[in-house]
Motif scaffolding. Structure first.
Motif, PDB file in Angstrom:
ATOM      1  N   TRP A   1       1.211  -1.248   0.178  1.00  0.00           N
ATOM      2  CA  TRP A   1       0.285  -0.047   0.283  1.00  0.00           C
ATOM      3  C   TRP A   1       1.076   1.090  -0.042  1.00  0.00           C
ATOM      4  O   TRP A   1       1.432   1.586   0.841  1.00  0.00           O
ATOM      5  CB  TRP A   1      -0.712  -0.430   1.061  1.00  0.00           C
TER       6      TRP A   1
ATOM      7  N   TRP B   1       0.530   4.407   0.935  1.00  0.00           N
ATOM      8  CA  TRP B   1      -0.096   4.765   2.293  1.00  0.00           C
ATOM      9  C   TRP B   1       1.268   4.754   3.631  1.00  0.00           C
ATOM     10  O   TRP B   1       1.694   4.982   4.299  1.00  0.00           O
ATOM     11  CB  TRP B   1      -1.263   4.926   1.886  1.00  0.00           C
TER      12      TRP B   1
ATOM     13  N   GLY C   1       1.023  10.034   4.811  1.00  0.00           N
ATOM     14  CA  GLY C   1       0.063   8.818   4.628  1.00  0.00           C
ATOM     15  C   GLY C   1      -0.147   8.210   5.950  1.00  0.00           C
ATOM     16  O   GLY C   1      -1.162   7.738   5.620  1.00  0.00           O
TER      17      GLY C   1
ATOM     18  N   GLY D   1      -2.154   9.573   7.705  1.00  0.00           N
ATOM     19  CA  GLY D   1      -3.254   9.996   8.208  1.00  0.00           C
ATOM     20  C   GLY D   1      -4.072   9.146   7.729  1.00  0.00           C
ATOM     21  O   GLY D   1      -5.260   8.744   8.147  1.00  0.00           O
ATOM     22  N   LYS D   2      -4.389   8.723   6.377  1.00  0.00           N
ATOM     23  CA  LYS D   2      -5.041   7.837   5.646  1.00  0.00           C
ATOM     24  C   LYS D   2      -5.294   6.355   6.556  1.00  0.00           C
ATOM     25  O   LYS D   2      -5.942   5.378   6.734  1.00  0.00           O
ATOM     26  CB  LYS D   2      -4.524   7.408   4.392  1.00  0.00           C
ATOM     27  N   VAL D   3      -3.564   6.211   6.954  1.00  0.00           N
ATOM     28  CA  VAL D   3      -3.571   5.025   7.819  1.00  0.00           C
ATOM     29  C   VAL D   3      -4.444   4.765   9.540  1.00  0.00           C
ATOM     30  O   VAL D   3      -5.055   3.692   9.150  1.00  0.00           O
ATOM     31  CB  VAL D   3      -1.799   4.265   7.714  1.00  0.00           C
TER      32      VAL D   3
ATOM     33  N   GLY E   1      -8.766   4.023   9.147  1.00  0.00           N
ATOM     34  CA  GLY E   1      -8.594   2.401   8.402  1.00  0.00           C
ATOM     35  C   GLY E   1      -8.562   1.508   9.779  1.00  0.00           C
ATOM     36  O   GLY E   1      -7.531   1.007  10.686  1.00  0.00           O
TER      37      GLY E   1
ATOM     38  N   ARG F   1      -6.608  -1.422   7.709  1.00  0.00           N
ATOM     39  CA  ARG F   1      -5.940  -2.524   6.532  1.00  0.00           C
ATOM     40  C   ARG F   1      -4.779  -2.990   7.393  1.00  0.00           C
ATOM     41  O   ARG F   1      -4.079  -3.993   7.243  1.00  0.00           O
ATOM     42  CB  ARG F   1      -5.948  -1.510   5.003  1.00  0.00           C
TER      43      ARG F   1
ATOM     44  N   GLN G   1      -2.807  21.218  -3.559  1.00  0.00           N
ATOM     45  CA  GLN G   1      -2.896  19.661  -3.602  1.00  0.00           C
ATOM     46  C   GLN G   1      -2.273  19.135  -4.569  1.00  0.00           C
ATOM     47  O   GLN G   1      -1.245  18.116  -4.549  1.00  0.00           O
ATOM     48  CB  GLN G   1      -3.926  18.882  -2.923  1.00  0.00           C
TER      49      GLN G   1
ATOM     50  N   SER H   1       5.650  13.122   8.670  1.00  0.00           N
ATOM     51  CA  SER H   1       3.848  12.500   9.361  1.00  0.00           C
ATOM     52  C   SER H   1       3.534  13.210   9.957  1.00  0.00           C
ATOM     53  O   SER H   1       2.604  13.585  10.856  1.00  0.00           O
ATOM     54  CB  SER H   1       4.558  10.775  10.712  1.00  0.00           C
TER      55      SER H   1
ATOM     56  N   LYS I   1     -12.199   9.574  11.500  1.00  0.00           N
ATOM     57  CA  LYS I   1     -11.763  10.693  10.498  1.00  0.00           C
ATOM     58  C   LYS I   1     -10.940  12.063  11.218  1.00  0.00           C
ATOM     59  O   LYS I   1     -11.800  12.365  12.033  1.00  0.00           O
ATOM     60  CB  LYS I   1     -12.748  11.313  10.169  1.00  0.00           C
TER      61      LYS I   1
END
Length: 536
Positions: A44, A46, A52, A54-56, A59, A61, A321, A339, A375
């Motif tokens: 992945w 991210w 990334g 923030g995405k991890v 979630g 995953r 962005q 980070s 979120k």
């Protein structure tokens, strides 16, 4: 039961320490090593781009989504405690902040029965971990597996923060991982060419080609197998069902401060009374398993910025962005290569203190709930934060299994602020962050104090702010502590007391906080356990 072949060494948990231990042990070609990981080697993107995270974090995953019990001193809130479920463990989902820790704290360990864990004893191992151009040769490594760089470039916000620290009486340091720990500085990161360079990239991937190293992913350890007082193997649950793997020499448990004590308890090693109460037959009494849990409580202040130079501005503007991503692809630096933490200050809350006891950390973003586990919502205006925490928490908690079922999460009680001095230092840290934020150097960028509200001036107001907003720094340690006292689980060579052929090697063995972020010290433990095994 499908009985698989034996290995000389079995390493349980492919996190920071586990990857380091397995890679170093497998350097000896005659020794066979099995590295067991519940997650997989996830490609992945991210997990590779530092920002990334923030995405991890929002979630499922790559995470175990643990949470604490309701915390009495934090208004009954349950605190989200994510841990990595991926090759590399939490080093593949962390903030990549490279902070070795306070040399005096390691000396404190040695003085309290942890022979060979003083700072000068450990310095060769710290140097062996690193490749960096930072600092002096006497302190820094030049040819190790982990690449370490300083965050850059030094933009207006970072420069203003460092200047404000100086105006507030906090000295600067040219290398907090070198001769002078105390002071303000740009953060050092374990990244390479703008990408994450954790235990997966530095240790596991280079070692995968060795025929004597087997990595078993998607395998959840269920139980350590004992023959009397000797650990002989491990039972795992994987794609083929339950399988047992046997260790001819040793098992090294590297599952982290939550899962290492959990697995010991599931295996009948722990407090006999507690084990009986949850339906596990005690096989070896060690009352300290799961106790001595510590974490840094993180309290973050927020400020409106007068210039549109923060992540808030980027995340609200699609064009920015695109430009933000393009700059990263071309230069591999800036905020996408971090980070969201860029500079920090290690400082004393009181001039009479003999060493730093507080950390301040700059974050170029703000959110009304910056650590929402599902979120991250950025504020709709430019903003920056200053995170704070006491470096050496005295509050201790527990990690205890609640049933014999290995799939059940343990009960985690962090007991934040149960030691009154922790609240005192947390409030002192908030006061110092406010002092820094209101210095002239930040005057041109700090347009408004948001959290805590400007009206929060009394000690009681700031205590309430800490209790209402304080959360984890993602630094759990101590649940299989090293030492010689009644709660010690392992000795100075990381051998489980009273059990042959079993060691624990991860952040759970820290007797106290090494007064820092915990990633670099965790890798150190992996290096140390392999060195000690090979020297024996």
């Amino acid at each position: 039961m499908d009985i698989a072949k034996s290995y000389d060494y079995i390493v349980i948990g492919a996190g920071a320490a586990g990857c380091a231990a397995a890679a170093r042990l497998s350097e000896e070609a005659t020794q066979s090593v099995l590295l067991i990981e519940a997650g997989r080697d996830d490609p992945w993107i991210w997990l590779k781009i530092p920002l990334g995270i923030g995405k991890v974090l929002v979630g499922n995953r790559a995470l175990w989504r643990y949470e604490t019990e309701a915390e009495p001193e934090l208004k009954g809130r349950k605190i989200f405690w994510p841990r990595g479920r991926v090759l590399g463990g939490t080093s593949t989902v962390n903030g990549m902040l490279w902070v070795r820790g306070d040399p005096q704290e390691y000396d404190h360990w040695a003085e309290n029965g942890c022979d060979g864990w003083g700072y000068q004893d450990l310095l060769p191992s710290f140097k062996a971990i690193e490749t960096t151009q930072l600092g002096a040769d006497a302190y820094r490594g030049r040819g190790g597996p982990v690449n370490v760089v300083e965050y850059g470039p030094q933009d207006a916000l970072n420069l203003a923060f460092l200047q404000a620290c100086a105006q507030a009486g906090i000295p600067s340091t040219s290398d907090y991982n070198g001769a002078t720990y105390e002071g303000a500085a740009m953060l050092q990161l374990n990244t390479r060419k703008g990408l994450r360079h954790g235990a997966r990239e530095a240790y596991a991937h280079p070692a995968l080609s060795r025929p004597n190293l087997t990595v078993l992913s998607g395998a959840k350890a269920q139980k350590i197998l004992l023959d009397g007082r000797r650990a002989t193997g491990v039972r795992i649950l994987g794609p083929r069902g339950e399988v047992e793997y046997h260790a001819d020499k040793e098992i090294i448990l590297c599952a982290g401060a939550i899962d290492s004590p959990k697995l010991l308890q599931l295996s009948g090693i722990g407090d006999p009374d507690h084990l009986r109460s949850v339906g596990v037959t005690p096989l070896h009494g060690l009352r300290g398993v799961g106790r001595n849990l510590r974490d840094h409580i993180h309290t973050r202040l927020s400020f409106r910025c007068s210039e549109p130079i923060t992540l808030n501005d980027v995340m609200r503007n699609p064009l920015r962005q695109v430009l933000f991503g393009a700059r990263y692809l071309l230069r591999r630096d800036g905020l996408m290569a971090s980070s969201t933490s860029t500079a920090h200050a290690l400082m004393r809350s009181d001039p009479t203190k003999t060493r730093p006891d507080v950390k301040l950390q700059l974050h170029p973003l703000t959110s009304s709930d910056a650590r929402n586990p599902r979120k991250l919502v950025f504020d709709k205006f430019p903003g920056f934060g200053i995170g704070t925490f006491p470096l050496r928490p005295q509050s201790t908690g527990t990690v205890m299994i609640t049933s014999p079922n290995a799939e059940a999460a343990p009960a985690i009680a962090a007991n934040y602020l149960s030691a009154p001095e922790d609240l005192d230092i947390a409030v002192a840290a908030v006061k110092m962050a406010l002092r820094v934020a209101h210095q002239p150097a930040l005057g041109g960028l700090m347009a408004q104090q948001l959290r805590p509200a400007p009206s929060a001036k009394s000690v009681k107001d700031l205590e309430d702010f800490v209790r209402e907003t304080g959360t984890t720094s993602y630094h759990p340690i101590g649940t299989c502590k090293m030492g010689q006292d009644d709660l010690a689980v392992v000795d100075a060579n990381l051998k489980v007391r009273g059990i042959e052929g079993l060691r624990v090697a991860d952040a759970s063995i820290f007797p106290t906080m090494p007064s820092s972020n915990t990633h670099a010290p965790s890798i150190l433990v992996g290096e140390e356990v392999a060195r000690r095994i090979r020297s024996e």
